[in-house]
Design a protein around this motif. Structure first.
Motif, short mmCIF file in Angstrom:
data_model
loop_
_atom_site.label_atom_id
_atom_site.label_comp_id
_atom_site.label_asym_id
_atom_site.label_seq_id
_atom_site.Cartn_x
_atom_site.Cartn_y
_atom_site.Cartn_z
N ALA A 33 0.83 -1.21 0.00
CA ALA A 33 0.00 0.00 0.00
C ALA A 33 0.87 1.26 0.00
O ALA A 33 0.56 2.23 -0.68
CB ALA A 33 -0.93 0.00 1.21
N GLY A 34 1.96 1.23 0.74
CA GLY A 34 2.87 2.37 0.76
C GLY A 34 3.52 2.60 -0.59
O GLY A 34 3.78 3.74 -0.98
N ALA A 35 3.79 1.52 -1.32
CA ALA A 35 4.35 1.66 -2.66
C ALA A 35 3.37 2.38 -3.59
O ALA A 35 3.75 3.29 -4.33
CB ALA A 35 4.72 0.30 -3.23
N LEU A 36 2.11 1.98 -3.52
CA LEU A 36 1.10 2.63 -4.36
C LEU A 36 0.91 4.09 -3.99
O LEU A 36 0.98 4.98 -4.84
CB LEU A 36 -0.23 1.89 -4.26
CG LEU A 36 -0.28 0.52 -4.89
CD1 LEU A 36 -1.61 -0.14 -4.59
CD2 LEU A 36 -0.06 0.62 -6.38
N SER A 41 1.84 9.84 -4.86
CA SER A 41 2.10 11.16 -4.28
C SER A 41 3.36 11.79 -4.87
O SER A 41 3.39 12.99 -5.10
CB SER A 41 2.21 11.07 -2.76
OG SER A 41 3.38 10.38 -2.39
N CYS A 42 4.37 10.98 -5.13
CA CYS A 42 5.59 11.53 -5.73
C CYS A 42 5.36 11.96 -7.18
O CYS A 42 5.87 12.99 -7.61
CB CYS A 42 6.71 10.50 -5.68
SG CYS A 42 7.38 10.26 -4.03
N LEU A 43 4.58 11.19 -7.92
CA LEU A 43 4.29 11.58 -9.29
C LEU A 43 3.37 12.80 -9.35
O LEU A 43 3.49 13.63 -10.24
CB LEU A 43 3.66 10.41 -10.05
CG LEU A 43 4.59 9.23 -10.33
CD1 LEU A 43 3.83 8.11 -11.00
CD2 LEU A 43 5.77 9.67 -11.17
N ARG A 44 2.46 12.91 -8.40
CA ARG A 44 1.53 14.04 -8.38
C ARG A 44 2.26 15.34 -8.07
O ARG A 44 1.93 16.39 -8.62
CB ARG A 44 0.44 13.80 -7.34
CG ARG A 44 -0.63 14.87 -7.34
CD ARG A 44 -1.65 14.63 -6.26
NE ARG A 44 -0.97 14.71 -4.97
CZ ARG A 44 -1.32 14.02 -3.91
NH1 ARG A 44 -2.32 13.19 -3.96
NH2 ARG A 44 -0.65 14.13 -2.78
N THR A 45 3.26 15.28 -7.20
CA THR A 45 3.97 16.50 -6.85
C THR A 45 5.04 16.87 -7.87
O THR A 45 5.61 17.94 -7.79
CB THR A 45 4.64 16.37 -5.47
OG1 THR A 45 5.52 15.26 -5.48
CG2 THR A 45 3.59 16.19 -4.39
N GLY A 46 5.33 15.97 -8.80
CA GLY A 46 6.27 16.28 -9.85
C GLY A 46 7.71 15.91 -9.55
O GLY A 46 8.61 16.30 -10.28
N THR A 55 9.38 7.06 -2.05
CA THR A 55 8.49 5.90 -1.99
C THR A 55 9.02 4.87 -1.00
O THR A 55 8.25 4.32 -0.21
CB THR A 55 8.34 5.26 -3.38
OG1 THR A 55 7.84 6.25 -4.28
CG2 THR A 55 7.40 4.10 -3.34
N GLY A 56 10.31 4.61 -1.01
CA GLY A 56 10.89 3.65 -0.06
C GLY A 56 10.72 4.09 1.38
O GLY A 56 10.42 3.28 2.27
N LYS A 57 10.87 5.38 1.62
CA LYS A 57 10.71 5.91 2.97
C LYS A 57 9.27 5.75 3.44
O LYS A 57 9.02 5.32 4.57
CB LYS A 57 11.10 7.39 2.96
CG LYS A 57 11.09 8.06 4.30
CD LYS A 57 11.63 9.48 4.11
CE LYS A 57 11.38 10.33 5.30
NZ LYS A 57 11.85 11.70 5.10
N ILE A 58 8.32 6.06 2.58
CA ILE A 58 6.91 5.92 2.93
C ILE A 58 6.56 4.45 3.16
O ILE A 58 5.83 4.11 4.10
CB ILE A 58 6.02 6.54 1.84
CG1 ILE A 58 6.17 8.06 1.86
CG2 ILE A 58 4.56 6.14 2.02
CD1 ILE A 58 5.50 8.76 0.71
N MET A 59 7.09 3.56 2.34
CA MET A 59 6.80 2.13 2.48
C MET A 59 7.29 1.59 3.81
O MET A 59 6.56 0.88 4.51
CB MET A 59 7.46 1.35 1.34
CG MET A 59 6.81 1.55 0.00
SD MET A 59 7.77 0.87 -1.36
CE MET A 59 7.92 -0.82 -0.91
N VAL A 60 8.50 1.93 4.19
CA VAL A 60 9.06 1.42 5.44
C VAL A 60 8.34 2.01 6.65
O VAL A 60 8.04 1.29 7.62
CB VAL A 60 10.58 1.70 5.51
CG1 VAL A 60 11.13 1.40 6.88
CG2 VAL A 60 11.30 0.89 4.45
#
Length: 78
Positions: A33-36, A41-46, A55-60
């Protein structure tokens, strides 16, 4: 207290094994879920170059948090 033996000579998992399994399952589910959510969120912010780090930080963080709560919940339940 004697340990009950199953049909093929297996014993039931210990409390630590149950807590460990709950943590690992919750960690894996929330990592996905964190990967998605992290990718979107990273793609939306550009942010294009550093999306893997974010993404890795959010996933962990998500996986560790939910895994900890699930392990505590399994310990309380059993």
């Amino acid at each position: 207290m004697p340990v009950t033996v199953g049909l093929y000579g297996q014993s039931q998992p210990s409390c630590f094994d149950r807590v460990k399994m709950g943590f690992i399952m919750a960690f894996a589910v929330d990592m996905a879920a964190g990967a998605l959510f992290g990718l979107f969120s990273c793609l939306r912010t550009g942010v294009r170059r550093e999306w893997m780090g974010g993404t890795g930080k959010i996933m962990v963080l998500r996986g560790g948090t939910f895994g900890t709560f699930m392990a505590i919940g399994i310990k309380i339940h059993r």
